[in-house]
Design a protein around this motif. Structure first.
Motif, short mmCIF file in Angstrom:
data_model
loop_
_atom_site.label_atom_id
_atom_site.label_comp_id
_atom_site.label_asym_id
_atom_site.label_seq_id
_atom_site.Cartn_x
_atom_site.Cartn_y
_atom_site.Cartn_z
N VAL A 47 45.87 36.12 27.00
CA VAL A 47 46.78 37.17 27.45
C VAL A 47 46.88 37.17 28.97
CG1 VAL A 47 47.13 39.67 27.59
CG2 VAL A 47 46.38 38.63 25.45
N LEU A 48 45.75 37.08 29.63
CA LEU A 48 45.74 37.11 31.09
C LEU A 48 46.37 35.86 31.69
CD1 LEU A 48 42.20 38.66 31.63
CD2 LEU A 48 44.41 39.79 31.86
N GLN A 49 46.22 34.72 31.02
CA GLN A 49 46.89 33.51 31.50
C GLN A 49 48.40 33.66 31.45
OE1 GLN A 49 45.39 30.22 29.23
NE2 GLN A 49 43.33 30.35 30.11
N ARG A 50 48.87 34.35 30.41
CA ARG A 50 50.30 34.57 30.28
C ARG A 50 50.81 35.61 31.29
NH1 ARG A 50 50.16 35.99 25.51
NH2 ARG A 50 50.50 38.25 25.64
N LEU A 51 50.04 36.69 31.47
CA LEU A 51 50.45 37.75 32.40
C LEU A 51 50.30 37.34 33.86
CD1 LEU A 51 48.85 40.93 30.74
CD2 LEU A 51 51.25 40.25 30.70
N HIS A 52 49.28 36.52 34.13
CA HIS A 52 48.99 36.15 35.51
C HIS A 52 48.75 34.65 35.62
CE1 HIS A 52 48.49 40.46 36.28
NE2 HIS A 52 47.67 40.50 35.27
N PRO A 53 49.80 33.85 35.49
CA PRO A 53 49.62 32.40 35.63
C PRO A 53 49.08 31.99 36.99
CG PRO A 53 51.96 32.98 35.64
CD PRO A 53 51.21 34.21 35.24
N GLY A 55 46.67 33.62 38.41
CA GLY A 55 45.28 34.02 38.47
C GLY A 55 45.00 35.27 39.28
N GLN A 56 46.03 36.02 39.61
CA GLN A 56 45.86 37.19 40.46
C GLN A 56 45.58 38.45 39.63
OE1 GLN A 56 46.04 36.92 44.22
NE2 GLN A 56 45.45 35.03 43.18
N TYR A 57 44.32 38.63 39.28
CA TYR A 57 43.87 39.83 38.57
C TYR A 57 42.36 39.88 38.68
CZ TYR A 57 42.12 36.86 34.80
OH TYR A 57 41.42 35.93 34.09
N CYS A 58 41.79 41.04 38.37
CA CYS A 58 40.33 41.11 38.31
C CYS A 58 39.92 42.11 37.23
CB CYS A 58 39.71 41.48 39.65
SG CYS A 58 39.97 43.17 40.20
N ILE A 59 38.74 41.86 36.69
CA ILE A 59 38.15 42.72 35.67
C ILE A 59 36.79 43.18 36.18
CG2 ILE A 59 37.09 42.72 33.37
CD1 ILE A 59 39.35 40.91 32.45
N GLY A 86 45.71 44.34 37.63
CA GLY A 86 46.51 43.15 37.84
C GLY A 86 47.09 43.05 39.23
N ASP A 87 47.53 41.84 39.57
CA ASP A 87 48.22 41.57 40.83
C ASP A 87 47.34 41.81 42.06
OD1 ASP A 87 50.61 40.93 39.42
OD2 ASP A 87 51.02 43.07 39.20
N VAL A 88 46.07 41.52 41.91
CA VAL A 88 45.14 41.53 43.05
C VAL A 88 44.34 40.23 42.98
CG1 VAL A 88 44.98 44.03 43.16
CG2 VAL A 88 43.32 42.76 41.79
N PRO A 89 43.86 39.73 44.10
CA PRO A 89 43.09 38.48 44.09
C PRO A 89 41.72 38.68 43.46
CG PRO A 89 43.12 39.41 46.30
CD PRO A 89 44.08 40.23 45.48
N PRO A 90 41.22 37.67 42.73
CA PRO A 90 39.90 37.79 42.12
C PRO A 90 38.77 37.80 43.14
CG PRO A 90 40.78 35.57 41.81
CD PRO A 90 41.87 36.39 42.40
N GLN A 91 39.03 37.25 44.33
CA GLN A 91 38.08 37.27 45.43
C GLN A 91 38.77 37.78 46.68
OE1 GLN A 91 36.71 33.16 45.59
NE2 GLN A 91 34.88 33.70 44.42
N LEU A 92 37.98 38.24 47.64
CA LEU A 92 38.51 38.72 48.91
C LEU A 92 37.91 37.89 50.04
CD1 LEU A 92 38.34 42.61 48.43
CD2 LEU A 92 40.35 41.13 48.27
N ASP A 93 38.80 37.27 50.80
CA ASP A 93 38.36 36.45 51.95
C ASP A 93 37.36 35.38 51.51
OD1 ASP A 93 39.89 38.11 53.64
OD2 ASP A 93 38.24 39.53 53.80
N GLY A 94 37.59 34.84 50.29
CA GLY A 94 36.72 33.79 49.80
C GLY A 94 35.36 34.25 49.34
#
Length: 258
Positions: A47-53, A55-59, A86-94
């Motif tokens: 689901v997440l691959q489809r919503l965020h190809p 990769g911009q999400y975090c859980i 959704g629509d946020v980077p999984p990491q911040l500043d690396g």
């Protein structure tokens, strides 16, 4: 010399996730919380691959969401047992995330879930500036809030309508559609990580259970076995047909021409 008339009175910068505590030092309340979180996350992969190809999400799982500055800092955070944004980077500043800071991100989670060890009173607390329910509804304004009472197996899901939470009614399958994610949330009886109980699970909007990794492996193995059996049956039918044809040819060859 700097002209004081041109200087701006810039307020102290709000702290970010590296400057705020990532834990309040309390114990996890029961043995089901972490397996439950893993189960929810693992089954959402496709689901997440489809919503965020991109990769911009975090859980987050037992991770702090900071919503105001307090002293001590952790008093200004809630730590849902599970949440998705959704629509946020999984990491911040690396760097890996230590917490989720609303005044830095500005994007609220789509859904937060609480796994209540008790009667759910803490999760339904609407005390201003203190209660979880009040904070999620009035400050964070999370569109979907789910409360699962582990002991009783009771699930409640709330949807933010205008400025207040409205308790949702489950559909004909007993599930709660979470439309922004194109999934349904519900309860599933089964064994996971050696624990037989009611678990929170995801289904697609057609009512198909979203599988975790090992379930997908078992399903693929069953499909492969079924395909093998089908191919074997086709081979046996073809051999039987060939034998029948050979028998007919033999009969024709031995017929008396007269």
């Amino acid at each position: 010399m700097t002209d004081p008339t041109t200087q701006l009175d810039i307020p102290r910068a709000f702290p970010d996730h590296t400057q705020l505590p990532e834990s309040d030092g309390t114990f996890v309340k029961n043995f089901q919380e972490h397996p439950q979180s893993i189960l929810l996350t693992d089954s959402l992969g496709s689901v997440l691959q489809r919503l965020h190809p991109d990769g911009q999400y975090c859980i987050g799982q037992d991770s702090g969401i900071y919503w105001r500055e307090t002293d001590p800092p952790e008093k200004g955070a809630e730590a849902p047992d599970w949440f998705y944004v959704g629509d946020v980077p999984p990491q911040l500043d690396g760097r890996y995330r230590r917490s989720y800071v609303l005044w830095r991100e500005l994007i609220t989670p789509t859904i937060v879930l609480e796994f209540a060890s008790g009667d759910g009173s803490q999760e339904r607390d609407q005390t201003p500036f203190k209660g979880k329910f009040w904070v999620y509804e009035r400050v964070m304004r999370v569109p979907y809030y789910g409360i699962y009472e582990i002991i009783t197996g009771k699930l409640e899901v709330y949807h933010l309508v205008d400025v207040t939470y409205q308790k949702l009614t489950p559909n004909e399958r007993g599930h709660y559609p979470i439309l922004p994610m194109q999934v349904e949330l519900g309860l599933w009886q089964g064994n996971y990580q050696n624990q037989e109980m009611l678990w929170l699970r995801w289904w697609d909007l057609s009512g198909n259970l979203l599988l975790i990794g090992n379930e997908q492996v078992v399903l693929e193995r069953q499909r492969a076995e079924q395909e093998h059996q089908r191919a074997e049956q086709e081979r046996q039918r073809a051999e039987a047909a060939e034998r029948e044809l050979a028998h007919l040819r033999s009969l024709l060859q031995h017929q008396d021409p007269a």
